[in-house]
Design a protein around this motif. Sequence first.
Motif, PDB file in Angstrom:
ATOM      1  N   SER A 101       0.704  -1.203  -0.151  1.00 12.03           N
ATOM      2  CA  SER A 101       0.076  -0.095   0.009  1.00 12.03           C
ATOM      3  C   SER A 101       0.890   1.255   0.005  1.00 12.03           C
ATOM      4  CB  SER A 101      -1.035  -0.107   1.197  1.00 12.03           C
ATOM      5  OG  SER A 101      -0.166  -0.048   2.467  1.00 12.03           O
ATOM      6  N   GLY A 102       2.019   1.171   0.536  1.00 10.45           N
ATOM      7  CA  GLY A 102       2.996   2.427   0.333  1.00 10.45           C
ATOM      8  C   GLY A 102       3.862   2.420  -0.581  1.00 10.45           C
ATOM      9  N   LEU A 103       3.714   1.504  -1.711  1.00 11.66           N
ATOM     10  CA  LEU A 103       4.645   1.506  -2.821  1.00 11.66           C
ATOM     11  C   LEU A 103       4.321   2.306  -3.911  1.00 11.66           C
ATOM     12  CD1 LEU A 103       5.495  -2.296  -2.892  1.00 11.66           C
ATOM     13  CD2 LEU A 103       6.714  -0.553  -1.905  1.00 11.66           C
ATOM     14  N   PRO A 104       5.124   3.108  -4.717  1.00  5.82           N
ATOM     15  CA  PRO A 104       4.537   3.638  -5.939  1.00  5.82           C
ATOM     16  C   PRO A 104       4.091   2.878  -6.967  1.00  5.82           C
ATOM     17  CG  PRO A 104       7.104   3.707  -5.768  1.00  5.82           C
ATOM     18  CD  PRO A 104       6.573   2.938  -4.748  1.00  5.82           C
ATOM     19  N   GLN A 105       3.132   3.299  -7.845  1.00  7.91           N
ATOM     20  CA  GLN A 105       2.593   2.677  -8.837  1.00  7.91           C
ATOM     21  C   GLN A 105       3.661   2.160  -9.734  1.00  7.91           C
ATOM     22  OE1 GLN A 105      -0.118   5.033 -11.233  1.00  7.91           O
ATOM     23  NE2 GLN A 105      -1.252   3.075 -12.122  1.00  7.91           N
ATOM     24  N   GLY A 106       3.326   0.855 -10.164  1.00 10.63           N
ATOM     25  CA  GLY A 106       4.278   0.225 -10.855  1.00 10.63           C
ATOM     26  C   GLY A 106       5.440  -0.676 -10.223  1.00 10.63           C
ATOM     27  N   ALA A 107       5.596  -0.265  -8.824  1.00 12.22           N
ATOM     28  CA  ALA A 107       6.441  -1.284  -7.906  1.00 12.22           C
ATOM     29  C   ALA A 107       5.929  -2.680  -7.689  1.00 12.22           C
ATOM     30  CB  ALA A 107       6.934  -0.317  -6.903  1.00 12.22           C
ATOM     31  N   LEU A 108       6.564  -3.570  -7.720  1.00 12.85           N
ATOM     32  CA  LEU A 108       6.158  -4.893  -7.483  1.00 12.85           C
ATOM     33  C   LEU A 108       7.119  -5.493  -6.199  1.00 12.85           C
ATOM     34  CD1 LEU A 108       4.463  -7.520  -8.488  1.00 12.85           C
ATOM     35  CD2 LEU A 108       6.388  -7.658  -9.974  1.00 12.85           C
ATOM     36  N   GLN A 109       6.504  -6.150  -5.207  1.00 11.81           N
ATOM     37  CA  GLN A 109       7.162  -6.933  -4.403  1.00 11.81           C
ATOM     38  C   GLN A 109       7.272  -8.365  -4.837  1.00 11.81           C
ATOM     39  OE1 GLN A 109       6.244  -5.351  -0.120  1.00 11.81           O
ATOM     40  NE2 GLN A 109       4.151  -5.720  -0.873  1.00 11.81           N
ATOM     41  N   LEU A 110       8.707  -8.855  -4.620  1.00  4.14           N
ATOM     42  CA  LEU A 110       8.621 -10.271  -5.202  1.00  4.14           C
ATOM     43  C   LEU A 110       8.448 -10.860  -3.914  1.00  4.14           C
ATOM     44  CD1 LEU A 110      11.918  -9.900  -7.220  1.00  4.14           C
ATOM     45  CD2 LEU A 110       9.772 -10.244  -7.892  1.00  4.14           C
ATOM     46  N   PRO A 111       8.298 -12.455  -3.774  1.00  4.71           N
ATOM     47  CA  PRO A 111       8.276 -13.229  -2.753  1.00  4.71           C
ATOM     48  C   PRO A 111       9.629 -13.174  -1.943  1.00  4.71           C
ATOM     49  CG  PRO A 111       7.404 -14.301  -4.502  1.00  4.71           C
ATOM     50  CD  PRO A 111       8.014 -13.068  -5.307  1.00  4.71           C
ATOM     51  N   ASN A 112       9.511 -13.049  -0.753  1.00  2.66           N
ATOM     52  CA  ASN A 112      10.666 -13.265   0.289  1.00  2.66           C
ATOM     53  C   ASN A 112      11.114 -14.664   0.260  1.00  2.66           C
ATOM     54  OD1 ASN A 112       8.854 -14.143   2.133  1.00  2.66           O
ATOM     55  ND2 ASN A 112       8.740 -12.001   3.110  1.00  2.66           N
ATOM     56  N   ASP A 113      11.868 -14.837   1.211  1.00  2.00           N
ATOM     57  CA  ASP A 113      12.446 -16.404   1.474  1.00  2.00           C
ATOM     58  C   ASP A 113      11.199 -17.062   2.184  1.00  2.00           C
ATOM     59  OD1 ASP A 113      14.662 -16.252   0.129  1.00  2.00           O
ATOM     60  OD2 ASP A 113      16.025 -16.367   1.964  1.00  2.00           O
ATOM     61  N   LEU A 114       9.972 -16.645   2.781  1.00  2.00           N
ATOM     62  CA  LEU A 114       9.101 -17.249   3.161  1.00  2.00           C
ATOM     63  C   LEU A 114       7.897 -17.363   2.318  1.00  2.00           C
ATOM     64  CD1 LEU A 114       8.768 -15.788   6.938  1.00  2.00           C
ATOM     65  CD2 LEU A 114       9.943 -17.685   6.086  1.00  2.00           C
ATOM     66  N   ARG A 115       8.378 -16.894   0.923  1.00  2.00           N
ATOM     67  CA  ARG A 115       7.345 -16.958  -0.206  1.00  2.00           C
ATOM     68  C   ARG A 115       6.397 -16.216  -0.066  1.00  2.00           C
ATOM     69  NH1 ARG A 115      10.281 -17.109  -3.710  1.00  2.00           N
ATOM     70  NH2 ARG A 115       8.775 -17.905  -5.124  1.00  2.00           N
ATOM     71  N   LEU A 116       6.329 -14.910   0.894  1.00  2.00           N
ATOM     72  CA  LEU A 116       5.368 -14.109   1.170  1.00  2.00           C
ATOM     73  C   LEU A 116       5.829 -12.822   0.316  1.00  2.00           C
ATOM     74  CD1 LEU A 116       4.688 -14.325   4.870  1.00  2.00           C
ATOM     75  CD2 LEU A 116       3.491 -15.367   3.196  1.00  2.00           C
ATOM     76  N   GLU A 117       4.761 -12.145  -0.549  1.00  2.00           N
ATOM     77  CA  GLU A 117       5.001 -10.992  -1.303  1.00  2.00           C
ATOM     78  C   GLU A 117       4.991  -9.869  -0.465  1.00  2.00           C
ATOM     79  OE1 GLU A 117       2.711 -11.133  -4.760  1.00  2.00           O
ATOM     80  OE2 GLU A 117       3.499 -13.289  -5.320  1.00  2.00           O
ATOM     81  N   ARG A 118       5.795  -9.460   0.489  1.00  2.00           N
ATOM     82  CA  ARG A 118       5.748  -8.413   1.716  1.00  2.00           C
ATOM     83  C   ARG A 118       7.037  -8.644   2.422  1.00  2.00           C
ATOM     84  NH1 ARG A 118       2.075  -8.496   6.057  1.00  2.00           N
ATOM     85  NH2 ARG A 118       3.768  -7.135   7.101  1.00  2.00           N
TER      86      ARG A 118
END
Length: 177
Positions: A101-118
């Motif tokens: 919710s605080g990321l700019p438009q177009g930015a994308l979170q990849l899955p971390n090592d826990l496979r969560l996109e956050r």
Amino acid sequence: MSNNPFAKLPEVASFKVTSNDIVEGLPLPPQQYSEMSGVEGGKDLSPHLKWSGAPEGTKSFAVTAYDPDAPTGSGLWHWAVINIPASVTELPTGAGDEHGSGLPQGALQLPNDLRLERFIGATPPAGHGPHRYYFVVHALDVEKIGVDPSATPALLGFTMLGHTLGRAVLVATGEIK
């Protein structure tokens, strides 16, 4: 401590990153620990990050959070964000929630090592000693880094190898006694 995650990477320009939440070399505040992993007082809030002085030619940024001291043999990636426009120079506290919710438009979170996109907060094993948490802003020479949205942060790091113009690094510590 040894195990500098950038020791064998090509040298690039450095620029500055600061935070209202974390301070270079000091322990992380409770809100940057992991509630999801059961750390008392943890909130899994990604820290505020603000950067300046990126190299000329920067077309986008990526942000990563990494613990090289996790007892895994390969460290632990807590967060990876790609495709942050070059015009953006700050992320607010909590930008890395499950909605980004605080990321700019177009930015994308990849899955971390826990496979969560956050962002997932610090969870050093009790009694394991101090861990280092590298919060890094990578200045890139491409607008989109071109990794699949399901890619791992390690693959992102490999892909960024030939596109990184500079790095801004902020290292905080964490420990559970």
